[in-house]
Design an enzyme around this catalytic site. Structure first.
Site, PDB file in Angstrom:
ATOM      1  N   THR A 160       0.825  -1.213   0.000  1.00 53.47           N
ATOM      2  CA  THR A 160       0.000   0.000   0.000  1.00 53.47           C
ATOM      3  C   THR A 160       0.856   1.257   0.000  1.00 53.47           C
ATOM      4  O   THR A 160       1.989   1.245   0.497  1.00 53.47           O
ATOM      5  CB  THR A 160      -0.912  -0.005   1.249  1.00 53.47           C
ATOM      6  OG1 THR A 160      -1.424   1.305   1.463  1.00 53.47           O
ATOM      7  CG2 THR A 160      -0.158  -0.388   2.519  1.00 53.47           C
ATOM      8  N   ASP A 161       0.283   2.352  -0.500  1.00 53.46           N
ATOM      9  CA  ASP A 161       0.985   3.647  -0.442  1.00 53.46           C
ATOM     10  C   ASP A 161       1.196   4.095   1.004  1.00 53.46           C
ATOM     11  O   ASP A 161       2.027   4.960   1.273  1.00 53.46           O
ATOM     12  CB  ASP A 161       0.232   4.728  -1.232  1.00 53.46           C
ATOM     13  CG  ASP A 161      -1.194   4.991  -0.756  1.00 53.46           C
ATOM     14  OD1 ASP A 161      -1.682   4.309   0.167  1.00 53.46           O
ATOM     15  OD2 ASP A 161      -1.841   5.898  -1.332  1.00 53.46           O
ATOM     16  N   GLU A 162       0.443   3.498   1.940  1.00 46.98           N
ATOM     17  CA  GLU A 162       0.540   3.945   3.332  1.00 46.98           C
ATOM     18  C   GLU A 162       1.888   3.609   3.952  1.00 46.98           C
ATOM     19  O   GLU A 162       2.252   4.171   4.981  1.00 46.98           O
ATOM     20  CB  GLU A 162      -0.629   3.372   4.147  1.00 46.98           C
ATOM     21  CG  GLU A 162      -1.955   3.782   3.530  1.00 46.98           C
ATOM     22  CD  GLU A 162      -3.174   3.570   4.404  1.00 46.98           C
ATOM     23  OE1 GLU A 162      -3.050   3.538   5.623  1.00 46.98           O
ATOM     24  OE2 GLU A 162      -4.264   3.448   3.822  1.00 46.98           O
ATOM     25  N   TYR A 184      -1.647  -0.629  11.021  1.00 50.10           N
ATOM     26  CA  TYR A 184      -1.937  -1.227   9.707  1.00 50.10           C
ATOM     27  C   TYR A 184      -0.754  -1.065   8.774  1.00 50.10           C
ATOM     28  O   TYR A 184      -0.235  -2.035   8.208  1.00 50.10           O
ATOM     29  CB  TYR A 184      -3.194  -0.584   9.086  1.00 50.10           C
ATOM     30  CG  TYR A 184      -3.327  -0.861   7.600  1.00 50.10           C
ATOM     31  CD1 TYR A 184      -3.614  -2.150   7.135  1.00 50.10           C
ATOM     32  CD2 TYR A 184      -3.146   0.150   6.653  1.00 50.10           C
ATOM     33  CE1 TYR A 184      -3.723  -2.411   5.767  1.00 50.10           C
ATOM     34  CE2 TYR A 184      -3.250  -0.104   5.294  1.00 50.10           C
ATOM     35  CZ  TYR A 184      -3.535  -1.386   4.854  1.00 50.10           C
ATOM     36  OH  TYR A 184      -3.635  -1.653   3.504  1.00 50.10           O
ATOM     37  N   LYS A 188       1.909  -3.752   7.101  1.00 48.97           N
ATOM     38  CA  LYS A 188       2.073  -3.891   5.651  1.00 48.97           C
ATOM     39  C   LYS A 188       3.542  -3.697   5.260  1.00 48.97           C
ATOM     40  O   LYS A 188       4.066  -4.405   4.405  1.00 48.97           O
ATOM     41  CB  LYS A 188       1.190  -2.891   4.901  1.00 48.97           C
ATOM     42  CG  LYS A 188      -0.302  -3.127   5.020  1.00 48.97           C
ATOM     43  CD  LYS A 188      -0.769  -4.460   4.462  1.00 48.97           C
ATOM     44  CE  LYS A 188      -0.614  -4.588   2.965  1.00 48.97           C
ATOM     45  NZ  LYS A 188      -1.197  -5.887   2.487  1.00 48.97           N
TER      46      LYS A 188
HETATM   47  P1  NAD Z   1     -10.546  -6.581   2.609  1.00 48.81           P
HETATM   48  O1  NAD Z   1     -10.454  -6.353   4.078  1.00 48.81           O
HETATM   49  O2  NAD Z   1     -11.800  -6.238   1.890  1.00 48.81           O
HETATM   50  O3  NAD Z   1     -10.261  -8.120   2.289  1.00 48.81           O
HETATM   51  C1  NAD Z   1      -9.273  -8.865   2.938  1.00 48.81           C
HETATM   52  C2  NAD Z   1      -9.571 -10.332   2.693  1.00 48.81           C
HETATM   53  O4  NAD Z   1      -8.518 -11.093   3.299  1.00 48.81           O
HETATM   54  C3  NAD Z   1     -10.870 -10.812   3.323  1.00 48.81           C
HETATM   55  O5  NAD Z   1     -11.572 -11.629   2.416  1.00 48.81           O
HETATM   56  C4  NAD Z   1     -10.430 -11.610   4.536  1.00 48.81           C
HETATM   57  O6  NAD Z   1     -11.330 -12.648   4.897  1.00 48.81           O
HETATM   58  C5  NAD Z   1      -9.094 -12.154   4.055  1.00 48.81           C
HETATM   59  N1  NAD Z   1      -8.172 -12.473   5.138  1.00 48.81           N
HETATM   60  C6  NAD Z   1      -7.839 -11.692   6.202  1.00 48.81           C
HETATM   61  N2  NAD Z   1      -6.966 -12.347   6.996  1.00 48.81           N
HETATM   62  C7  NAD Z   1      -6.723 -13.544   6.409  1.00 48.81           C
HETATM   63  C8  NAD Z   1      -5.903 -14.641   6.741  1.00 48.81           C
HETATM   64  N3  NAD Z   1      -5.142 -14.649   7.839  1.00 48.81           N
HETATM   65  N4  NAD Z   1      -5.870 -15.710   5.899  1.00 48.81           N
HETATM   66  C9  NAD Z   1      -6.644 -15.713   4.787  1.00 48.81           C
HETATM   67  N5  NAD Z   1      -7.455 -14.700   4.439  1.00 48.81           N
HETATM   68  C10 NAD Z   1      -7.485 -13.628   5.231  1.00 48.81           C
HETATM   69  O7  NAD Z   1      -9.285  -5.843   2.002  1.00 48.81           O
HETATM   70  P2  NAD Z   1      -9.093  -5.085   0.619  1.00 48.81           P
HETATM   71  O8  NAD Z   1      -9.492  -3.679   0.783  1.00 48.81           O
HETATM   72  O9  NAD Z   1      -9.679  -5.905  -0.480  1.00 48.81           O
HETATM   73  O10 NAD Z   1      -7.513  -5.110   0.513  1.00 48.81           O
HETATM   74  C11 NAD Z   1      -6.863  -6.245  -0.063  1.00 48.81           C
HETATM   75  C12 NAD Z   1      -5.365  -6.030  -0.005  1.00 48.81           C
HETATM   76  O11 NAD Z   1      -5.015  -4.845  -0.699  1.00 48.81           O
HETATM   77  C13 NAD Z   1      -4.803  -5.886   1.413  1.00 48.81           C
HETATM   78  O12 NAD Z   1      -3.556  -6.534   1.449  1.00 48.81           O
HETATM   79  C14 NAD Z   1      -4.632  -4.380   1.570  1.00 48.81           C
HETATM   80  O13 NAD Z   1      -3.593  -4.082   2.470  1.00 48.81           O
HETATM   81  C15 NAD Z   1      -4.249  -4.000   0.143  1.00 48.81           C
HETATM   82  N6  NAD Z   1      -4.587  -2.612  -0.204  1.00 48.81           N
HETATM   83  C16 NAD Z   1      -5.853  -2.151  -0.020  1.00 48.81           C
HETATM   84  C17 NAD Z   1      -6.165  -0.830  -0.368  1.00 48.81           C
HETATM   85  C18 NAD Z   1      -7.548  -0.277  -0.163  1.00 48.81           C
HETATM   86  O14 NAD Z   1      -7.731   0.942  -0.304  1.00 48.81           O
HETATM   87  N7  NAD Z   1      -8.545  -1.079   0.150  1.00 48.81           N
HETATM   88  C19 NAD Z   1      -5.166  -0.010  -0.916  1.00 48.81           C
HETATM   89  C20 NAD Z   1      -3.872  -0.539  -1.101  1.00 48.81           C
HETATM   90  C21 NAD Z   1      -3.599  -1.844  -0.751  1.00 48.81           C
HETATM   91  P1  TYD Z   2     -10.261   5.034   4.864  1.00 47.43           P
HETATM   92  O1  TYD Z   2     -11.313   4.693   3.871  1.00 47.43           O
HETATM   93  O2  TYD Z   2     -10.341   4.426   6.222  1.00 47.43           O
HETATM   94  O3  TYD Z   2      -8.858   4.722   4.176  1.00 47.43           O
HETATM   95  P2  TYD Z   2      -7.353   5.053   4.686  1.00 47.43           P
HETATM   96  O4  TYD Z   2      -7.379   5.320   6.132  1.00 47.43           O
HETATM   97  O5  TYD Z   2      -6.664   3.768   4.367  1.00 47.43           O
HETATM   98  O6  TYD Z   2      -6.887   6.208   3.865  1.00 47.43           O
HETATM   99  O7  TYD Z   2     -10.225   6.615   5.073  1.00 47.43           O
HETATM  100  C1  TYD Z   2     -10.027   7.485   3.972  1.00 47.43           C
HETATM  101  C2  TYD Z   2      -9.942   8.891   4.529  1.00 47.43           C
HETATM  102  O8  TYD Z   2     -11.209   9.226   5.090  1.00 47.43           O
HETATM  103  C3  TYD Z   2      -8.916   9.041   5.651  1.00 47.43           C
HETATM  104  O9  TYD Z   2      -8.326  10.331   5.566  1.00 47.43           O
HETATM  105  C4  TYD Z   2      -9.763   8.939   6.910  1.00 47.43           C
HETATM  106  C5  TYD Z   2     -11.094   9.556   6.470  1.00 47.43           C
HETATM  107  N1  TYD Z   2     -12.276   9.016   7.171  1.00 47.43           N
HETATM  108  C6  TYD Z   2     -13.166   9.889   7.814  1.00 47.43           C
HETATM  109  O10 TYD Z   2     -12.997  11.114   7.795  1.00 47.43           O
HETATM  110  N2  TYD Z   2     -14.231   9.350   8.462  1.00 47.43           N
HETATM  111  C7  TYD Z   2     -14.461   8.018   8.528  1.00 47.43           C
HETATM  112  O11 TYD Z   2     -15.440   7.582   9.176  1.00 47.43           O
HETATM  113  C8  TYD Z   2     -13.560   7.130   7.848  1.00 47.43           C
HETATM  114  C9  TYD Z   2     -13.778   5.651   7.874  1.00 47.43           C
HETATM  115  C10 TYD Z   2     -12.487   7.686   7.190  1.00 47.43           C
END
Ligand code: NAD
Ligand code: TYD
Length: 403
Positions: A160-162, A184, A188
């Protein structure tokens, strides 16, 4: 190497690959699975998913309902940190794409441990299984169904960019120092550093992607965009953290999935690729856009106590992945339109998730915040912004409860 790859993109996977996709029942992982299987090529997928609160097998319903796609999917419920489950699955795979993670920053502040178990130990277990397979390949013992020698599995770690931490002005590049600031993002960062160490030390075929804030259909309603859409549809308050001027770069889910697949096939071993969305916006602007599309008033927005350690801005330079031949296809305007439409058309999906465990989580995360919230001024910002929220927080709210 990138310039060369842009002109001659080498496919680093065998034809008709068998992918082990962890976290394939989550938001982005399930999009990755749906996209690949809907294409109707000969890729086979095994999904390994623990089905945590965020996992939902229903996210793969369209695949399971289409016989030609279902025939190329196997679903295994299990934990990536369980070596007895992981070993045999990695032995069968040409590549492992690790989407599995605990993915919500706010939950990592409430309960960090699960983030470490999946994000560090889980990644380690997957890497160890790949190391065993690499040794078998080197000994000529890793063979396909036809008896032919098979190379060691490729391992793609979705990051992730984080991991770059909060960047005030620059666009993070792949070689920049990591500075994660939440449990988190620290988990990562640890996971991807471990993956990189297995490339350097053991020569594993590792690729890492760093995606930006992703949004779209099937996203769990704990995250900003689906939370605010679903709350607004119910005329519930929208809890905007702090002054709401934090900036995120929004990436549409199919672009994230497609970029990861591109890096999986064409990325160079040991390399990291940023996956930006090219739509950097302050949160207030995102919220205003959602409300306009839903026909709901700004007065639903409440400025509430900020997230501890809240990163102000994420933004990445995407030229390395572009040089590999990838570009995003979905603009923010198109993506947000499709997302709002999907949440409107699929109320049953998100209402089922916003029940049971949800209520306790919501109360823990938001009750005190909303009790101390104040009107959020205008969409562009508020003279009553950060200072008022801080004052309200001091006057009315306990510090967020930990663990
Ligand atoms: P999500 O929380 O929707 O899905 C995560 C999935 O992983 C779920 O289906 C969960 O059941 C499964 N899981 C969790 N722990 C597990 C374990 N120990 N063994 C097997 N399965 C497990 O997450 P997402 O938003 O789809 O993100 C997916 C990936 O992309 C993550 O690695 C996250 O860090 C990365 N990512 C997400 C974002 C975003 O904005 N959502 C951005 C950049 C990177
Ligand atoms: P989020 O979707 O949790 O993603 P991330 O923390 O990974 O960036 O949040 C996106 C942005 O929105 C972040 O700056 C936090 C803000 N946010 C709120 O202001 N209120 C909320 O209830 C949530 C969930 C996020």
């Amino acid at each position: 190497m990138n310039r060369e790859a842009a002109t001659t993109p080498i496919d680093r996977l065998p034809p008709s690959p068998h992918l082990l996709v962890t976290g394939g029942a989550g938001f982005i992982g399930s999009a990755f699975v749906r996209e690949i299987l809907a294409r109707g090529d000969r890729t086979r997928i095994t999904v390994l998913d623990k089905l945590t609160y965020a996992g939902n097998r229903g996210n793969l319903a369209s695949v399971e309902a289409a016989p030609a796609q279902a025939a190329r999917l196997r679903f295994v419920e299990g934990d990536i940190a369980d070596a007895s489950v992981v070993g045999p699955l990695v032995a069968e795979a040409d590549a492992v794409v690790n989407w599995a993670a605990e993915s919500h920053v706010d939950r990592s502040i409430l309960d960090p441990e699960a983030f470490l178990r999946t994000g560090v130990i889980g990644v380690h277990v997957l890497l160890e299984a790949c190391r065993v397979e690499a040794a078998r390949a080197a000994a000529g013992e890793r063979r396909g169904m036809d008896g032919a020698a098979r190379p060691a599995p490729r391992f793609l770690q979705v990051s992730t960019d984080e991991v770059y931490g909060s960047v005030e002005t620059v666009y993070s590049r792949e070689g920049d120092a990591l500075d994660p600031r939440s449990p988190y993002s620290a988990a990562k960062a640890a996971g991807e550093l471990l993956a990189r160490s297995y490339f350097v030390t053991f020569g594993l075929d590792v690729v890492i992607t760093r995606g930006s804030n992703t949004y779209g259909p099937f996203q769990h309603p704990e995250k900003l965009i689906p939370l605010f859409i679903s709350n607004a549809m119910d005329d519930q308050p929208l809890p905007l953290y702090g002054d709401g001027l934090q900036r995120r770069d929004w990436l549409y889910v199919t672009d994230h999935a497609g970029a990861v697949e591109h890096a999986l096939h064409h990325g160079a071993t040991g390399e990291v690729y940023n996956v930006p969305g090219e739509a950097e916006l302050p949160n207030r602007e995102v919220v205003a856009e959602l409300l306009a599309r839903l026909g709901k008033p700004w007065s639903l927005v409440r400025s509430v106590a900020d997230r501890p350690g809240h990163d102000r801005r994420y933004a990445m330079d995407g030229s390395k992945l572009r040089a590999l031949g990838w570009q995003n296809a979905v603009s923010f305007q198109q993506g947000i339109g499709e997302t709002v439409d999907w949440f409107r058309a699929n109320e049953g999906w998100w209402r089922a998730i916003r029940s049971g465990e949800w209520d306790a989580y919501y109360a823990r995360q938001y009750s005190a915040r909303l009790a101390g919230g104040v009107a959020a001024g205008s969409p562009g910002g508020s003279p009553r912004g950060a200072e008022t929220v801080a004052a309200a927080a001091q006057a009315h709210e306990p510090a967020p409860e930990l663990g």
